[in-house]
Design a protein around this motif. Structure first.
Motif, mmCIF file in Angstrom:
data_model
loop_
_atom_site.group_PDB
_atom_site.id
_atom_site.type_symbol
_atom_site.label_atom_id
_atom_site.label_comp_id
_atom_site.label_asym_id
_atom_site.label_seq_id
_atom_site.Cartn_x
_atom_site.Cartn_y
_atom_site.Cartn_z
ATOM 1 N N ALA A 14 0.815 -1.216 0.000
ATOM 2 C CA ALA A 14 0.000 0.000 0.000
ATOM 3 C C ALA A 14 0.848 1.266 0.000
ATOM 4 C CB ALA A 14 -0.924 -0.006 1.216
ATOM 5 N N HIS A 15 1.892 1.316 0.861
ATOM 6 C CA HIS A 15 2.692 2.523 1.066
ATOM 7 C C HIS A 15 4.175 2.174 1.058
ATOM 8 C CE1 HIS A 15 -0.984 2.828 3.747
ATOM 9 N NE2 HIS A 15 -1.192 3.824 2.917
ATOM 10 N N ASP A 17 7.264 1.651 2.860
ATOM 11 C CA ASP A 17 7.649 1.163 4.190
ATOM 12 C C ASP A 17 7.018 -0.198 4.444
ATOM 13 O OD1 ASP A 17 5.560 3.212 6.502
ATOM 14 O OD2 ASP A 17 5.026 1.546 5.189
ATOM 15 N N ASP A 18 5.823 -0.437 3.914
ATOM 16 C CA ASP A 18 5.178 -1.725 4.191
ATOM 17 C C ASP A 18 6.024 -2.903 3.701
ATOM 18 O OD1 ASP A 18 2.242 -0.008 3.332
ATOM 19 O OD2 ASP A 18 2.689 -0.745 5.349
ATOM 20 N N TYR A 142 -4.343 -4.780 9.136
ATOM 21 C CA TYR A 142 -4.784 -4.012 10.322
ATOM 22 C C TYR A 142 -5.863 -2.985 10.023
ATOM 23 C CZ TYR A 142 -1.929 0.129 9.030
ATOM 24 O OH TYR A 142 -1.396 1.243 8.423
ATOM 25 N N HIS A 147 -4.437 -0.690 2.632
ATOM 26 C CA HIS A 147 -4.023 -2.092 2.733
ATOM 27 C C HIS A 147 -5.154 -3.019 2.292
ATOM 28 C CE1 HIS A 147 -0.204 -1.798 5.309
ATOM 29 N NE2 HIS A 147 -0.508 -0.579 4.926
HETATM 30 ZN ZN LIG Z 1 0.935 0.873 4.860
#
Ligand SMILES: [Zn+2]
Ligand SMILES: CC(=O)N[C@H]1[C@@H](O[C@@H]2[C@H](O)[C@H](O)[C@@H](O)[C@H](O)[C@H]2O)O[C@H](CO)[C@@H](O)[C@@H]1O
Length: 292
Positions: A14-15, A17-18, A142, A147
């Motif tokens: 998604a971003h 860092d994930d 989460y 996500h």
């Molecule tokens: Zn993320």
């Protein structure tokens, strides 16, 4: 026609860092072993919080550009060279945490048409022909909207690719076994005093925790260079992550274990030849490499 490596892995996140948090050691291992590793990141994380005070001025597109730089540095640490933004830079904006007005931004990933976004990802699958696709579970690990949407888009793209005759042989979800998480937090509680974090997160804060029997593959980096590469990749995401020893914290400053063993549940595709396999490609016919 150029030959592709016989093992080809696609990760959908998604971003920025994930990918390092969930799969840093896995990506480093397979890249080092000569597999083709492709990362597709769906947003640039423009709505993230920023940890370092000296970068606190960053937000919106400027933060997105900065996080793209962090992602590039992190992938250098892992040896991953094929990094793509779904639909190109800025196509889908970070949607913010669930329930915020940000979720209603017509340009954010949460508002994207799943079939349209999946068609973009299916094109990456057609080109790269991964045997293995890794993404989140239906709750996105989460409950973050980006996500959840990444799961939906990846799942639909795998269906589209399969219908075209070149779907992945296996789809995995990122997981953490509950007993491992509980033991790691027990140790963390004893180490907290020596860490630059005041408080610890809890097992419930860790995405994708499931009962141990649902774990199908574990990639243990232990004291290999892949564990160090994961920590370095996470450090590269300095606006989002602070790493200290065997722990890290996001911008909420809640310490959590930095797992150097990464776990996967087989969500779809060819069964594994053994319980708790140690290779995402275990038992798959090693093709000679599809023509690109
Ligand atoms: Zn993320
Ligand atoms: C790991 C992850 O998915 N991070 C997302 C998340 O960031 C969290 C969010 O800012 C939350 O408010 C903080 O308490 C938490 O510490 C952050 O990790 O959501 C951001 C906004 O969508 C996203 O940019 C970030 O990558």
């Amino acid at each position: 026609m150029t030959e592709q490596p016989s093992r080809r892995l696609l990760l959908v996140h998604a971003h920025p860092d994930d990918e390092s948090i969930n799969n840093g050691a896995t990506m480093a291992r397979y890249a080092a072993e000569g597999a083709q590793v492709t990362l597709v990141t769906c947003t640039l994380g423009e709505r993230g919080e920023v940890i370092p005070p000296e970068l606190a001025h960053l937000n919106g597109p400027a933060l997105g550009r900065h996080r793209m730089g962090e992602l590039t540095t992190a992938m250098g640490e892992l040896g991953v060279r094929d990094v793509r933004l779904l639909g190109g830079p800025g196509r889908f904006a970070d949607s913010g945490m669930m329930g915020l007005p940000d979720n209603e931004d017509p340009g954010c990933f949460w508002q994207a048409d799943v079939d349209e976004a999946a068609a973009l990802l299916a094109e990456v699958i057609r080109e790269t022909r991964p045997q293995v696709l890794v993404t989140y579970d239906p709750d996105g690990g989460y409950g973050h909207p980006d996500h959840i949407q990444a799961h939906r888009v990846a799942t639909r793209a795998a269906e589209l690719a399969a219908a075209a005759g070149h779907g992945p042989a296996r789809v995995y979800w990122n997981r953490v076994p509950r007993t491992t998480a509980e033991a790691a937090f027990a140790r963390l509680g004893e180490e907290l005093r020596g860490l630059p974090f005041d408080r610890a997160a809890t097992v419930d804060d860790v995405p994708g925790v499931v009962e141990d029997e649902r774990i199908d593959v574990e990639i243990a980096a232990g004291d290999t260079p892949y564990a160090a590469a994961k920590a370095a990749a996470m450090r590269a995401h300095a606006t989002q992550i602070e790493v200290a020893g065997s722990c890290f914290a996001l911008s909420n400053a809640l310490a959590q274990p930095l797992f150097t063993t990464e776990y996967y549940e087989l969500a779809a595709g060819q069964p594994l030849p053994e319980a708790r396999a140690t290779d995402l490609f275990a038992g798959l016919a090693a093709d000679a490499g599809a023509a690109s």
